[in-house]
Scaffold this motif. Structure first.
Motif, PDB file in Angstrom:
ATOM      1  N   UNK A 150      86.149  -0.377 -24.932  1.00  0.00           N
ATOM      2  CA  UNK A 150      87.289  -1.170 -24.377  1.00  0.00           C
ATOM      3  C   UNK A 150      88.587  -0.411 -24.198  1.00  0.00           C
ATOM      4  N   UNK A 164      81.653  -4.008 -23.039  1.00  0.00           N
ATOM      5  CA  UNK A 164      82.819  -3.926 -23.468  1.00  0.00           C
ATOM      6  C   UNK A 164      83.401  -4.763 -24.992  1.00  0.00           C
ATOM      7  N   UNK A 165      82.321  -5.955 -24.907  1.00  0.00           N
ATOM      8  CA  UNK A 165      82.763  -6.736 -26.138  1.00  0.00           C
ATOM      9  C   UNK A 165      82.268  -6.082 -27.367  1.00  0.00           C
ATOM     10  N   UNK A 166      81.301  -5.400 -27.044  1.00  0.00           N
ATOM     11  CA  UNK A 166      80.446  -5.053 -28.393  1.00  0.00           C
ATOM     12  C   UNK A 166      80.903  -3.515 -28.682  1.00  0.00           C
ATOM     13  N   UNK A 186      80.728  -6.509 -19.051  1.00  0.00           N
ATOM     14  CA  UNK A 186      81.232  -7.445 -20.132  1.00  0.00           C
ATOM     15  C   UNK A 186      80.956  -7.457 -21.526  1.00  0.00           C
ATOM     16  N   UNK A 187      79.468  -7.146 -21.453  1.00  0.00           N
ATOM     17  CA  UNK A 187      78.772  -7.329 -22.776  1.00  0.00           C
ATOM     18  C   UNK A 187      79.106  -5.834 -23.489  1.00  0.00           C
ATOM     19  N   UNK A 235      87.615 -13.385 -25.008  1.00  0.00           N
ATOM     20  CA  UNK A 235      86.256 -13.022 -25.026  1.00  0.00           C
ATOM     21  C   UNK A 235      86.032 -11.544 -25.645  1.00  0.00           C
ATOM     22  N   UNK A 236      86.925 -10.685 -24.995  1.00  0.00           N
ATOM     23  CA  UNK A 236      86.827  -9.253 -25.577  1.00  0.00           C
ATOM     24  C   UNK A 236      87.303  -9.191 -27.168  1.00  0.00           C
ATOM     25  N   UNK A 295      80.914  -7.125  -5.342  1.00  0.00           N
ATOM     26  CA  UNK A 295      80.750  -7.167  -6.839  1.00  0.00           C
ATOM     27  C   UNK A 295      79.235  -7.671  -6.977  1.00  0.00           C
ATOM     28  N   UNK A 305      93.245 -13.492 -17.319  1.00  0.00           N
ATOM     29  CA  UNK A 305      93.320 -12.565 -18.549  1.00  0.00           C
ATOM     30  C   UNK A 305      92.821 -13.209 -19.923  1.00  0.00           C
ATOM     31  N   UNK A 349      71.981 -16.329 -17.032  1.00  0.00           N
ATOM     32  CA  UNK A 349      72.056 -15.381 -18.232  1.00  0.00           C
ATOM     33  C   UNK A 349      70.937 -15.876 -19.212  1.00  0.00           C
ATOM     34  N   UNK A 362      78.536  -6.923 -13.621  1.00  0.00           N
ATOM     35  CA  UNK A 362      79.693  -7.441 -14.399  1.00  0.00           C
ATOM     36  C   UNK A 362      79.205  -7.964 -15.792  1.00  0.00           C
ATOM     37  N   UNK A 363      78.113  -8.522 -15.627  1.00  0.00           N
ATOM     38  CA  UNK A 363      77.539  -9.003 -17.100  1.00  0.00           C
ATOM     39  C   UNK A 363      77.249  -7.907 -18.095  1.00  0.00           C
ATOM     40  N   UNK A 396      88.430  -3.237  -8.918  1.00  0.00           N
ATOM     41  CA  UNK A 396      88.399  -4.349  -9.628  1.00  0.00           C
ATOM     42  C   UNK A 396      88.599  -4.001 -11.166  1.00  0.00           C
ATOM     43  N   UNK A 397      88.084  -3.378 -11.549  1.00  0.00           N
ATOM     44  CA  UNK A 397      87.544  -2.984 -13.025  1.00  0.00           C
ATOM     45  C   UNK A 397      89.013  -2.044 -13.483  1.00  0.00           C
ATOM     46  N   UNK A 420      91.851  -4.592 -13.515  1.00  0.00           N
ATOM     47  CA  UNK A 420      91.819  -5.380 -14.767  1.00  0.00           C
ATOM     48  C   UNK A 420      92.086  -4.527 -16.108  1.00  0.00           C
ATOM     49  N   UNK A 478      82.956 -13.928 -17.376  1.00  0.00           N
ATOM     50  CA  UNK A 478      82.323 -13.448 -15.823  1.00  0.00           C
ATOM     51  C   UNK A 478      83.249 -14.561 -14.982  1.00  0.00           C
ATOM     52  N   UNK A 516      94.724  -5.466 -18.596  1.00  0.00           N
ATOM     53  CA  UNK A 516      94.432  -5.745 -20.212  1.00  0.00           C
ATOM     54  C   UNK A 516      95.158  -4.763 -21.150  1.00  0.00           C
ATOM     55  N   UNK A 557      76.913  -9.521  -9.845  1.00  0.00           N
ATOM     56  CA  UNK A 557      76.799 -10.377 -10.931  1.00  0.00           C
ATOM     57  C   UNK A 557      76.186  -9.717 -12.161  1.00  0.00           C
TER      58      UNK A 557
END
Lengths: 72, 368
Positions: free
Chosen positions: A20, A13-15, A10-11, B343-344, A1, B337, B258, A6-7, A45-46, A49, B296, A53, A3
């Motif tokens: 998502x 998916x969040x926006x 995540x970003x 976060x999401x 994996x 989770x 970051x 992953x970052x 892994x995703x 997850x 993360x 989710x 990093x």
């Protein structure tokens, strides 16, 4: 994996709530859409997850308190 | 632990000590009585045992005892051997916890007068004397096996000490890297659980390959648990000992990664301030949630949990133990989770802090 990947995931998916939702419906397609070099382990892994989710409405941290008791 | 039905009942009441835990705590107390006369040393060890007992009564489990216990039971160990494994793990766990709390100054009020000598002796007793006695008394083990076990324990403790020493080396380090932090965690906590699971396999007469597989399973479990422990310390404990000591934990390393250099230095100021200021701690928590560092960390818990699950499937354990250990992993996953969902799905409330907005801007520029 990695990093960095992953970052980025995540970003994204969040926006992007559509992304998502797409992840929980078809993880492979959603990850391809990001156009980043995701390795096989990372993809697996995703996908795991995404399944969790998608299957779980809401989990509170309260319910999982007290599980981390290590010596150091 | 072994009996799923009884374990559920104990979780529900939150008051009953499970029979297995009661037996183990009694056995550790017997060892302590055999080793030392009543006095300050006994009082100190007893205080830590009571603390563990309280935790077990409240939560019904403690991974450092339950995981090696379940591995031993699953590999076919009888009641005497599973107790041996649990006493061994409990003693080392308590020794590490005691020395760590002493360093972190997370010391109970009534024990503030304990001298460094007393604390060192108590640590030696728990980390060296009792484990060695346990090894000497393992049923059905040859002299060569006992020699091998002693050497193995020494080697694991050496690696754990190295990890702990690295942890203390550079507090509030703005150059904290993710890889170095993970290596330190692996040495400090990974090796602890690896030792316990390795010991379970050794006591039950497994071959060298299976012993190593059990050790690796322990490492993966411990990594997931350590990240949870770091997040718990940061977000849930009334006082964060990691923040007070400037300990470079993985969530902090993920946040620093970051940030640009300037923002890293500014964040380190907030990190130091958060050691004694609840308001600064809240800003730091917000920063870490908003940057995605906490999410993360949650992905990494899930990653280590999945690896542990895969390793577990390859271990020839009794189905009841397999199931109980899968449940342990599922609990870790639920924790991960919860943070991911937060976060999401939720935008955390933004504090009006110029320092923080500055670092956020830098991060966004870097992402672009």
């Amino acid at each position: 994996m990695t990093h960095e990947n992953t970052a980025v995931v995540l970003e994204a998916l969040r926006h992007d709530s559509a992304l998502l939702r797409a992840l929980t419906e078809d993880a492979d397609r959603a990850l391809d859409h990001l156009q980043i070099p995701i390795g096989a382990d990372e993809r697996a892994l995703w996908k795991t997850l995404a399944g969790k989710l998608g299957a779980t409405a809401s989990i509170t941290a309260e319910r999982t308190k007290g599980i981390a008791l290590l010596g150091m | 632990m072994g009996d799923g039905e009884r374990a559920t009942e104990c979780h529900a009441t939150g008051e009953v000590l499970q029979p297995q835990h009661r037996v183990v705590l009694r056995a550790v107390r017997e060892h302590l009585r055999r080793c030392i006369p009543a006095g300050p040393l006994t009082a100190l060890c007893e205080r830590w045992l009571t603390q563990l007992e309280d935790h077990l009564q409240e939560h019904g489990s403690a991974p450092c005892i339950d995981v090696p216990y379940l591995v031993a039971q699953g590999l076919g160990a009888n009641a005497e051997k599973t107790r041996t494994v649990a006493v061994f793990a409990t003693s080392i766990f308590l020794g590490c916890d005691l020395l760590d709390d002493f360093h972190d100054q997370a010391w109970p009020r009534e024990l503030r007068s304990a001298s460094v000598n007393t604390v060192s002796l108590a640590g030696s007793l728990l980390l060296s004397v009792i484990p060695t006695l346990v090894i000497a008394e393992i049923p059905d083990l040859s002299d060569a096996g006992r020699f091998h076990a002693c050497r193995m324990v020494a080697e694991y403790l050496q690696r754990m000490a190295g990890g702990q020493a690295d942890d203390l080396r550079s507090p509030w380090n703005p150059e904290l890297s993710i890889d170095a932090t993970q290596s330190r965690m692996m040495a400090k906590s990974g090796e602890e659980m690896a030792l316990f699971c390795h010991f379970s396999a050794l006591v039950t007469g497994c071959d060298a390959h299976l012993q190593q597989e059990c050790a690796q399973f322990g490492r993966e479990m411990a990594m997931a648990l350590q990240i949870i422990s770091d997040l718990t310390d940061l977000f849930e404990k009334p006082v964060s000992t990691d923040l007070q000591q400037g300990t470079g934990t993985l969530p902090l390393a993920l946040h620093l990664a970051r940030l640009e250099t300037g923002a890293r230095k500014a964040f380190c100021g907030l990190w130091r301030e958060s050691a004694h200021s609840p308001a600064a701690r809240r800003r730091l928590q917000w920063a870490m949630c908003d940057s995605g560092a906490v999410a993360h960390a949650a992905v990494m818990i899930e990653s280590y949990g999945e690896r542990a699950k895969e390793r577990l499937h390859g271990l020839p354990l009794h189905p009841a133990s397999q199931h109980a250990l899968q449940e342990e992993i599922a609990t870790l996953s639920r924790y991960a989770l919860a943070h991911l969902q937060a976060f999401l799905h939720h935008e955390p409330e933004k504090p009006s802090d110029p320092l923080f907005l500055h670092s956020r801007t830098l991060r966004k520029e870097r992402t672009r």
